[in-house]
Write a protein that holds these residues in place. Structure first.
Motif, PDB file in Angstrom:
ATOM      1  N   GLU A   1       0.817  -1.218   0.000  1.00  0.00           N
ATOM      2  CA  GLU A   1       0.000   0.000   0.000  1.00  0.00           C
ATOM      3  C   GLU A   1       0.853   1.271   0.000  1.00  0.00           C
ATOM      4  OE1 GLU A   1      -3.563   0.058   0.262  1.00  0.00           O
ATOM      5  OE2 GLU A   1      -3.391   2.211  -0.028  1.00  0.00           O
TER       6      GLU A   1
ATOM      7  N   ASN B   1      -6.650   2.612   1.174  1.00  0.00           N
ATOM      8  CA  ASN B   1      -7.056   1.653   0.136  1.00  0.00           C
ATOM      9  C   ASN B   1      -6.745   2.097  -1.277  1.00  0.00           C
ATOM     10  OD1 ASN B   1      -8.158  -0.299   1.863  1.00  0.00           O
ATOM     11  ND2 ASN B   1     -10.007   0.938   2.080  1.00  0.00           N
TER      12      ASN B   1
ATOM     13  N   ARG C   1      -6.115  -0.938  -3.727  1.00  0.00           N
ATOM     14  CA  ARG C   1      -7.327  -1.565  -4.237  1.00  0.00           C
ATOM     15  C   ARG C   1      -7.938  -0.694  -5.325  1.00  0.00           C
ATOM     16  NH1 ARG C   1     -11.770  -2.018   0.125  1.00  0.00           N
ATOM     17  NH2 ARG C   1     -12.383   0.029  -0.615  1.00  0.00           N
TER      18      ARG C   1
ATOM     19  N   PRO D   1     -16.216  -2.352  -7.037  1.00  0.00           N
ATOM     20  CA  PRO D   1     -15.349  -1.919  -5.928  1.00  0.00           C
ATOM     21  C   PRO D   1     -15.032  -0.423  -5.980  1.00  0.00           C
ATOM     22  CG  PRO D   1     -14.455  -3.866  -6.986  1.00  0.00           C
ATOM     23  CD  PRO D   1     -15.566  -3.389  -7.855  1.00  0.00           C
TER      24      PRO D   1
ATOM     25  N   VAL E   1     -18.169   1.464  -4.486  1.00  0.00           N
ATOM     26  CA  VAL E   1     -18.310   1.362  -3.024  1.00  0.00           C
ATOM     27  C   VAL E   1     -16.992   1.697  -2.320  1.00  0.00           C
ATOM     28  CG1 VAL E   1     -20.109  -0.375  -3.179  1.00  0.00           C
ATOM     29  CG2 VAL E   1     -17.754  -1.093  -2.972  1.00  0.00           C
TER      30      VAL E   1
ATOM     31  N   ARG F   1     -15.539   4.049  -0.839  1.00  0.00           N
ATOM     32  CA  ARG F   1     -15.447   4.734   0.448  1.00  0.00           C
ATOM     33  C   ARG F   1     -15.975   3.910   1.601  1.00  0.00           C
ATOM     34  NH1 ARG F   1     -16.496  10.341  -1.973  1.00  0.00           N
ATOM     35  NH2 ARG F   1     -14.352  11.026  -2.331  1.00  0.00           N
ATOM     36  N   GLY F   2     -16.786   2.880   1.290  1.00  0.00           N
ATOM     37  CA  GLY F   2     -17.264   1.988   2.343  1.00  0.00           C
ATOM     38  C   GLY F   2     -18.303   2.592   3.271  1.00  0.00           C
TER      39      GLY F   2
END
Lengths: 502, 410
Positions: free
Chosen positions: A27, A108, A111, A148, A151, A153-154
């Motif tokens: 990351e 993230n 990702r 993905p 979404v 930011r979750g």
């Protein structure tokens, strides 16, 4: 049939192979990830440019193998496909630059960029697909790789938007799958461009062909946001700004529109579509969407939601163009595929800049921003004026050719739709421009910015500013120099004259 | 002759069995070490798996009804023993339930085979083709086999058993053991009852209900293993759609349906094994088995999640997986036969499948409120699973040689 498969594979592989590499990097490896991202984007742009030049020379690029009997995987670069591929690789570069700046310091990122690359790979696959089976493959891959991102930011709102997005797109995908299989049952495999296959089926099959066409349009219309299948698009606005830009300008919405273009021109053929009365239906659906989207855009107070409804409306110009029987309509539809991408990506970048630099999300917070962020606001103005259709911006060309196409096709009522829609476009964009430039804002002592962050020495971070200026410049230049070769308009005219005229 | 059936399909299924059992064994060694299972019990796993492998290969290669019946029983007993290995309360209960169910299946099979022996002394499938069977006979033997393959409505034993068993056991069981019963059902029907059209339609409808019901229940689960177990129930439903498309239809339809079903068997076996392994790693890492524990798991265990995702893509039948190519061919067969009901069923099944799979991912994207501690399981576990999942994906575009090996219906 394999001609020069290397370039095709290399172009696809640049973004497809970057995805796992990005997932493998840790990351915190910012530099490696950024280098990889930009290197791949530049490489792909170069490869696609090579293919554009090759296609213009008349070279062919193709690659295919049999999956099971009667179904084959086909990639090839034809003028239409390479046009879309060019758009996606150009905008990928700018969106990547923008996203690097936008996501600076947020979690993230690995990702995000991994799926972002997958998403672009799918778009390129859609552009280069040589038949409906291959198209469907990448079309579904696009659904999977954008979820993905939506979404990302979750937050509960993002998750809800992701669920809506899936509900629409997976259902659309299933309908599309059934339609494509049914077409295989009826006519065997139809490679793009083999228009004679369906045209030679007897009149007893016409009811089937119409039914399959409706199913195809329902399946593709979900992504192309044809009303009433557009419900996911405004909700998907919760995604980060580069995702919205990508979704609206090149990836998802355009994939749907591009699919419709492919079906009408390269599977059914424009002549058969006209003969079966399918074009009229498409024209009505597109006109309704144009007006409905514009009306709903008027009522929005959130910048991104207004832009989203404007996309609903603007993308249907593409469908409207192809549904006008005649070369002018074709040129309008195809050119708008590129024009809308350039303008919309600019507008979404601008919306992202306002949100990042000043925390502005609502239109009534935009008062006086023009003096605080002149570059971004200039770009926004160019994009908005283009959308309204002011010459010499690209949007004017689209609307001009659409009007000519309508007269050529003998459908003068379309002009009324165009006029109404342009008025509505003006009604929802001009107030924004007025607020940007003419209303006094915090710099004049009226109120305060919601959340000012001073991201860079310029009006905002350079990562955010330069891509905006670049895409805005493209949408201006593509209009001013529309007569030069390789401009969107001349490429669209080339396709219209070479490919689609009997 | 006990082995006249060593055709392409048998070879493929034997290769699949070897691959899945081998991968589960390799995976199992590390998994049981990592999960701290008692050594005395884990030592029993290997001979049982070996016996299971032998029995399954014998079944797939056999063209004799008695041989098939006997090795199916051996398979079932091995499977029960494997289920009981963890020794926990849940596994005892689930294992006993499984034993009772599979034995009741055997109680239906035994008299059917015995009755057949009274009609025709030679029970090789070739000789049996001459025999006429009554509908009740077919109903009895099919019911027995449906229990063993967890076909709706006789699937109740499967989810608790899969939830309680060790991961290497669940993989082998979901991927292979229930397929063994399906294999036997197909060979019984193709040999003895190619005219039982209404029976075949009935099996198709049972399959349809299984797809809907299994997916709905998978969607309602709170435990990760429960989702995977109920998805198996739904997948068995897809297999049952073979029957209405195989019998009484044109040759092209039958061939497509036949090839699609076995392609589905293979890709489902690979994908489901990979999925159970990924779930095993996730549960091991989280230290809990419920979906809510998944939040933030993507940060720590991206590889396990990737495997889960790839396997899910194949199970859902999304491109470019083996499941997608199989579904494409199934739809093609159904449309060609103009049996539209199965088209609708497949469409609804796909949507429900997407619902339960993305529900799992939804939890993964939720940002965790506090940093939870996770132990990262050995990376070999994920690599084995990843290879299986990639094989299931690769089967989609490279289906041509596999389909050629499957061949047409007998």
């Amino acid at each position: 049939m394999n001609d020069n498969p290397g370039l095709l594979l290399a172009a696809l592989a640049t973004s497809l192979l970057v995805a796992p590499l990005i997932f493998l990097l840790p990351e915190r490896a910012w530099l490696a990830r950024t280098t990889l991202n930009l290197g791949a984007a530049l490489l792909k742009l170069g490869l696609v440019a090579l293919m554009v030049a090759g296609v213009a020379r008349g070279d062919s690029y193709a690659l295919g193998f049999t999956v099971v009997e009667g179904v084959s995987f086909q990639l090839r670069a034809d003028p239409l496909g390479i046009m879309f591929a060019g758009l996606s690789s150009l905008l990928w570069l700018f969106t990547t630059l923008y996203a690097i700046g936008y996501l600076e310091g947020s979690p993230n990122r690995k990702r995000f960029f991994g799926f972002f690359s997958l998403c672009v790979a799918s778009t390129l696959g859609i552009a280069l697909a040589g038949n409906l089976f291959t198209f469907l493959l990448f079309y579904e891959l696009l659904t999977l790789s954008t979820y993905p991102l939506v979404v990302h930011r979750g937050t509960p709102k993002a998750l809800a938007a992701g669920a809506t997005y899936l509900r629409y797109t997976v259902s659309g995908g299933v309908l599309l799958l059934i339609a494509v299989v049914a077409l295989h049952v009826l006519a065997g495999e139809v490679n793009f461009g083999q228009r004679e296959v369906l045209a030679e089926l007897g009149p007893e099959h016409h009811a089937w062909l119409i039914g399959i066409f409706v199913l195809l349009m329902l399946g593709l219309g979900v992504k192309a946001a044809l009303v009433p299948l557009h419900g996911w698009l405004p909700q998907a606005m919760v995604a980060p700004a580069p995702v919205s830009a990508l979704l609206h300008a090149v990836a998802v919405v355009k994939a749907g529109a591009f699919g419709i273009v492919r079906v009408v021109y390269d599977v059914y053929g424009i002549a058969l579509s006209y003969e079966l009365g399918l074009l009229a239906g498409l024209a009505i659906a597109a006109s309704f969407t144009i007006l409905y989207g514009s009306l709903r855009a008027l009522a929005q107070v959130d910048i991104k939601r207004r832009l989203a409804f404007s996309t609903v409306s603007q993308v249907s110009y593409i469908m409207l163009g192809i549904s006008l029987f005649g070369p002018m309509g074709t040129i309008a539809g195809l050119a708008h595929l590129l024009h809308q991408g350039l303008m919309k990506v600019t507008l979404f970048f601008c919306a992202g800049n306002y949100a990042e630099e000043l925390g502005i999300h609502r239109i009534d917070e935009l008062d006086g921003v023009g003096r605080r962020m002149p570059g971004t606001s200039l770009a926004f103005t160019l994009g908005a004026l283009g959308m309204i259709g002011i010459p010499p911006l690209v949007g004017f060309l689209s609307k001009w050719y659409l009007g000519m196409g309508a007269i050529q096709a003998g459908m003068p009522w379309v002009i009324a739709v165009l006029v109404a829609s342009s008025l509505l476009n003006a009604a929802y964009f001009l107030p924004i421009l007025y607020r940007l430039w003419f209303k006094p804002g915090p710099l004049e002592g009226c109120g305060a910015w919601p959340e000012e962050r001073r991201l860079g020495r310029l009006e905002t971070s350079a990562w955010l500013l330069w891509p905006v200026l670049a895409t805005a410049a493209f949408s201006l230049l593509a209009g001013v120099f529309a007569g030069l070769p390789f401009s969107p308009l001349s490429w669209a005219s080339l396709i219209a004259t070479q490919e689609y005229l009997p | 002759m006990p082995f006249p059936h060593a055709d392409g399909l048998s070879l493929l299924l034997m290769a699949l069995t070897t691959l899945v059992v081998g991968a589960s064994t390799l995976h199992g060694v590390r998994y049981l070490q990592a999960s701290g299972a008692p050594r005395r019990r884990s030592l029993l796993l290997w001979p049982l798996l070996a016996l299971l492998w032998l029995a399954l290969c014998t079944l797939f290669a056999s063209g004799h009804l008695v041989v098939q019946y006997l090795v199916l029983e051996v398979t079932a007993l091995c499977a029960v023993a494997l289920m009981l290995l963890p020794g926990s309360q849940a596994s005892q209960v689930a294992g006993r339930r499984y034993l009772l169910c599979t034995l009741s299946g055997s109680l239906l099979l035994l008299p059917s085979v015995a009755w057949l022996a009274s009609q025709q002394p030679d029970l090789s499938l070739v000789a049996l083709a001459e025999v006429e069977v009554a509908p009740w006979w077919l109903a009895v033997i099919s019911a027995g086999l449906l229990i063993k393959m967890a076909g709706f409505p006789l699937h109740g034993w499967l989810p608790p058993a899969h939830a309680a068993a060790w991961v290497p056991v669940s993989t082998v069981h979901a991927a292979l053991v229930i397929k063994a019963a399906f294999f036997m059902a197909v060979s019984v029907w193709t040999t003895l009852a190619p005219e039982a059209l209404s029976g075949a339609q009935l099996l198709g409808w049972l399959g349809s209900v299984a797809i809907v019901w299994g997916s709905l229940l998978a969607w309602r689960q709170t435990e990760l293993k429960g989702v995977v177990a109920y998805s198996t129930v739904a997948q068995v439903g897809y297999l049952l759609l073979l029957f209405p498309l195989l019998f009484g239809t044109a040759e092209a339809v039958a061939t497509l349906a036949w090839q699609s079903t076995w392609l589905l068997v293979i890709s489902h076996a690979l994908a489901k094994a990979a999925m159970f392994m990924a779930v095993g790693s996730l549960v091991l890492a989280m230290g809990r088995g419920d979906l809510a524990g998944l939040s933030g798991v993507g940060q720590r265990l991206p590889l396990s999640l990737l495997v889960f995702g790839l396997a899910a893509v194949s199970l859902l039948g999304l491109p470019p997986s083996g499941g997608f190519t199989a579904k494409w061919m199934l739809l093609h067969a159904a449309i060609l036969a103009q049996q539209w009901q199965w088209v609708v069923v497949v469409a609804v099944g796909t949507l429900l499948g997407a619902a339960y799979v993305f529900r799992v991912f939804r939890y993964c994207f939720i940002v965790p409120e506090q940093e939870q501690t996770m132990r990262v399981p050995p990376v070999t576990l994920d690599i084995i699973a990843l290879l299986l999942a990639l094989a299931a994906m690769g089967l989609g575009l490279a289906a041509a040689p596999v389909v050629a090996l499957i061949g047409g219906p007998p």
